[in-house]
Write a protein that holds these residues in place. Structure first.
Motif, mmCIF file in Angstrom:
data_model
loop_
_atom_site.group_PDB
_atom_site.id
_atom_site.type_symbol
_atom_site.label_atom_id
_atom_site.label_comp_id
_atom_site.label_asym_id
_atom_site.label_seq_id
_atom_site.Cartn_x
_atom_site.Cartn_y
_atom_site.Cartn_z
ATOM 1 N N SER A 162 2.295 20.763 -51.932
ATOM 2 C CA SER A 162 3.734 20.555 -52.140
ATOM 3 C C SER A 162 4.442 20.358 -50.795
ATOM 4 O O SER A 162 3.931 20.749 -49.742
ATOM 5 C CB SER A 162 4.341 21.755 -52.867
ATOM 6 O OG SER A 162 4.373 22.885 -52.010
ATOM 7 N N GLU A 163 5.641 19.786 -50.863
ATOM 8 C CA GLU A 163 6.438 19.587 -49.653
ATOM 9 C C GLU A 163 6.806 20.921 -49.024
ATOM 10 O O GLU A 163 6.781 21.058 -47.801
ATOM 11 C CB GLU A 163 7.700 18.769 -49.975
ATOM 12 C CG GLU A 163 7.390 17.327 -50.285
ATOM 13 C CD GLU A 163 8.634 16.498 -50.547
ATOM 14 O OE1 GLU A 163 9.699 16.788 -49.963
ATOM 15 O OE2 GLU A 163 8.522 15.538 -51.339
ATOM 16 N N SER A 164 7.136 21.912 -49.840
ATOM 17 C CA SER A 164 7.480 23.212 -49.271
ATOM 18 C C SER A 164 6.264 23.843 -48.594
ATOM 19 O O SER A 164 6.404 24.511 -47.562
ATOM 20 C CB SER A 164 8.069 24.150 -50.325
ATOM 21 O OG SER A 164 7.138 24.393 -51.348
ATOM 22 N N ASP A 165 5.073 23.612 -49.129
ATOM 23 C CA ASP A 165 3.853 24.120 -48.506
ATOM 24 C C ASP A 165 3.644 23.455 -47.145
ATOM 25 O O ASP A 165 3.230 24.108 -46.180
ATOM 26 C CB ASP A 165 2.649 23.882 -49.414
ATOM 27 C CG ASP A 165 1.441 24.725 -49.044
ATOM 28 O OD1 ASP A 165 1.535 25.553 -48.116
ATOM 29 O OD2 ASP A 165 0.388 24.550 -49.694
ATOM 30 N N VAL A 166 3.953 22.163 -47.049
ATOM 31 C CA VAL A 166 3.852 21.471 -45.763
ATOM 32 C C VAL A 166 4.813 22.104 -44.762
ATOM 33 O O VAL A 166 4.434 22.425 -43.637
ATOM 34 C CB VAL A 166 4.148 19.955 -45.910
ATOM 35 C CG1 VAL A 166 4.281 19.290 -44.549
ATOM 36 C CG2 VAL A 166 3.066 19.269 -46.721
ATOM 37 N N LYS A 167 6.067 22.295 -45.179
ATOM 38 C CA LYS A 167 7.067 22.868 -44.270
ATOM 39 C C LYS A 167 6.654 24.252 -43.795
ATOM 40 O O LYS A 167 6.744 24.565 -42.605
ATOM 41 C CB LYS A 167 8.430 22.940 -44.967
ATOM 42 C CG LYS A 167 9.060 21.591 -45.223
ATOM 43 C CD LYS A 167 10.357 21.765 -45.992
ATOM 44 C CE LYS A 167 10.918 20.439 -46.433
ATOM 45 N NZ LYS A 167 12.123 20.615 -47.260
ATOM 46 N N ILE A 168 6.201 25.079 -44.711
ATOM 47 C CA ILE A 168 5.787 26.437 -44.359
ATOM 48 C C ILE A 168 4.573 26.397 -43.431
ATOM 49 O O ILE A 168 4.517 27.121 -42.429
ATOM 50 C CB ILE A 168 5.494 27.264 -45.637
ATOM 51 C CG1 ILE A 168 6.801 27.526 -46.392
ATOM 52 C CG2 ILE A 168 4.778 28.571 -45.305
ATOM 53 C CD1 ILE A 168 6.612 28.045 -47.808
ATOM 54 N N SER A 169 3.604 25.545 -43.752
ATOM 55 C CA SER A 169 2.387 25.456 -42.931
ATOM 56 C C SER A 169 2.694 24.946 -41.531
ATOM 57 O O SER A 169 2.124 25.436 -40.555
ATOM 58 C CB SER A 169 1.355 24.552 -43.608
ATOM 59 O OG SER A 169 0.916 25.136 -44.812
ATOM 60 N N VAL A 170 3.584 23.974 -41.426
ATOM 61 C CA VAL A 170 3.977 23.481 -40.102
ATOM 62 C C VAL A 170 4.658 24.601 -39.321
ATOM 63 O O VAL A 170 4.317 24.849 -38.158
ATOM 64 C CB VAL A 170 4.900 22.240 -40.204
ATOM 65 C CG1 VAL A 170 5.548 21.921 -38.866
ATOM 66 C CG2 VAL A 170 4.114 21.033 -40.703
ATOM 67 N N HIS A 171 5.596 25.277 -39.948
ATOM 68 C CA HIS A 171 6.322 26.360 -39.278
ATOM 69 C C HIS A 171 5.360 27.454 -38.801
ATOM 70 O O HIS A 171 5.397 27.863 -37.637
ATOM 71 C CB HIS A 171 7.376 26.950 -40.215
ATOM 72 C CG HIS A 171 8.077 28.140 -39.655
ATOM 73 N ND1 HIS A 171 9.025 28.048 -38.655
ATOM 74 C CD2 HIS A 171 7.932 29.465 -39.922
ATOM 75 C CE1 HIS A 171 9.443 29.255 -38.342
ATOM 76 N NE2 HIS A 171 8.799 30.138 -39.098
ATOM 77 N N ARG A 172 4.496 27.912 -39.698
ATOM 78 C CA ARG A 172 3.551 28.979 -39.332
ATOM 79 C C ARG A 172 2.545 28.499 -38.295
ATOM 80 O O ARG A 172 2.167 29.250 -37.391
ATOM 81 C CB ARG A 172 2.841 29.495 -40.576
ATOM 82 C CG ARG A 172 3.772 30.288 -41.473
ATOM 83 C CD ARG A 172 3.072 30.806 -42.704
ATOM 84 N NE ARG A 172 3.998 31.563 -43.529
ATOM 85 C CZ ARG A 172 3.761 31.890 -44.787
ATOM 86 N NH1 ARG A 172 2.637 31.536 -45.368
ATOM 87 N NH2 ARG A 172 4.661 32.575 -45.466
ATOM 88 N N GLY A 173 2.097 27.244 -38.433
ATOM 89 C CA GLY A 173 1.148 26.701 -37.469
ATOM 90 C C GLY A 173 1.744 26.577 -36.081
ATOM 91 O O GLY A 173 1.098 26.921 -35.082
ATOM 92 N N LEU A 174 2.987 26.103 -35.994
ATOM 93 C CA LEU A 174 3.650 25.990 -34.689
ATOM 94 C C LEU A 174 3.878 27.366 -34.073
ATOM 95 O O LEU A 174 3.738 27.540 -32.862
ATOM 96 C CB LEU A 174 4.968 25.221 -34.817
ATOM 97 C CG LEU A 174 4.824 23.737 -35.132
ATOM 98 C CD1 LEU A 174 6.199 23.110 -35.366
ATOM 99 C CD2 LEU A 174 4.069 22.994 -34.053
ATOM 100 N N LYS A 175 4.198 28.342 -34.916
ATOM 101 C CA LYS A 175 4.370 29.712 -34.408
ATOM 102 C C LYS A 175 3.033 30.228 -33.875
ATOM 103 O O LYS A 175 2.981 30.832 -32.793
ATOM 104 C CB LYS A 175 4.910 30.624 -35.496
ATOM 105 C CG LYS A 175 5.181 32.041 -34.987
ATOM 106 C CD LYS A 175 5.795 32.901 -36.043
ATOM 107 C CE LYS A 175 6.094 34.307 -35.598
ATOM 108 N NZ LYS A 175 5.394 34.876 -34.501
#
Length: 184
Positions: A162-175
């Motif tokens: 899902s798009e929200s999963d992408v956003k969350i994964s990007v955020h957590r990955g960048l962190k």
């Protein structure tokens, strides 16, 4: 347009104008943009790949195709040339990876300074190694959105999430990447 020797180079304003018109469906403006970009990209690659004429031409074509196919990712509020040169840099990096071409360590600082990095030591971070240190899903969506320039929707479709999963994964990955860089 500015003239240098026998070549005429389009200004940032003209390139951006053609790009915006092209995005709005003006095919003649889009063609003008690609014609103006070809010599700019040729010079960009020639400066960085001395003696590799065939590779330079291949990279020019790959870059123009990428600019054409990814034009919807261009943000009209940002400078166009910087976006186009970023596409070119990624194409050159892909080329080096495919061909296992390496810049001799002695020449690395020169290449990094030419690319706009002021501190060669801090610029010498291997993105692939950094991404290998986080979850594969996070690494994949960061590559897709931050490196390849896909939209959130395109990355979601590509990854089957899902798009929200992408956003969350990007955020957590960048962190997680930031924590790794800071040594946490």
């Amino acid at each position: 347009m500015t003239t240098t020797g026998t070549q005429t180079r389009a200004s940032e304003a003209q390139l951006r104008h053609w790009m915006c018109l092209g995005l709005d469906g003006d095919s003649k403006a889009h063609q003008a943009l690609l014609r103006a970009l070809a010599p700019m990209m040729r010079a960009f690659f020639a400066r960085r790949m001395r003696g590799a004429g065939d590779d330079v031409e291949d990279l020019v074509q790959e870059t123009l195709i990428a600019i054409h196919t990814r034009r919807s990712t261009y943000d009209r509020e940002r400078p166009f040339a910087a976006w186009a040169y970023a596409v070119a840099r990624y194409k050159m990096i892909d080329h080096f990876r495919r061909n296992r071409n390496h810049v001799p360590f002695e020449e690395l600082e020169e290449v990094l300074v030419a690319e706009g990095y002021q501190d060669a030591a801090s610029a010498f971070l291997d993105v692939t190694k950094l991404l290998d240190g986080i979850s594969p899903k996070q690494a994949a969506v960061i590559r897709d959105t931050k490196i390849e320039g896909l939209s959130i929707a395109e990355a979601a479709e590509k990854g089957g999430i899902s798009e929200s999963d992408v956003k969350i994964s990007v955020h957590r990955g960048l962190k997680a990447l930031a924590d790794r860089i800071k040594g946490k």
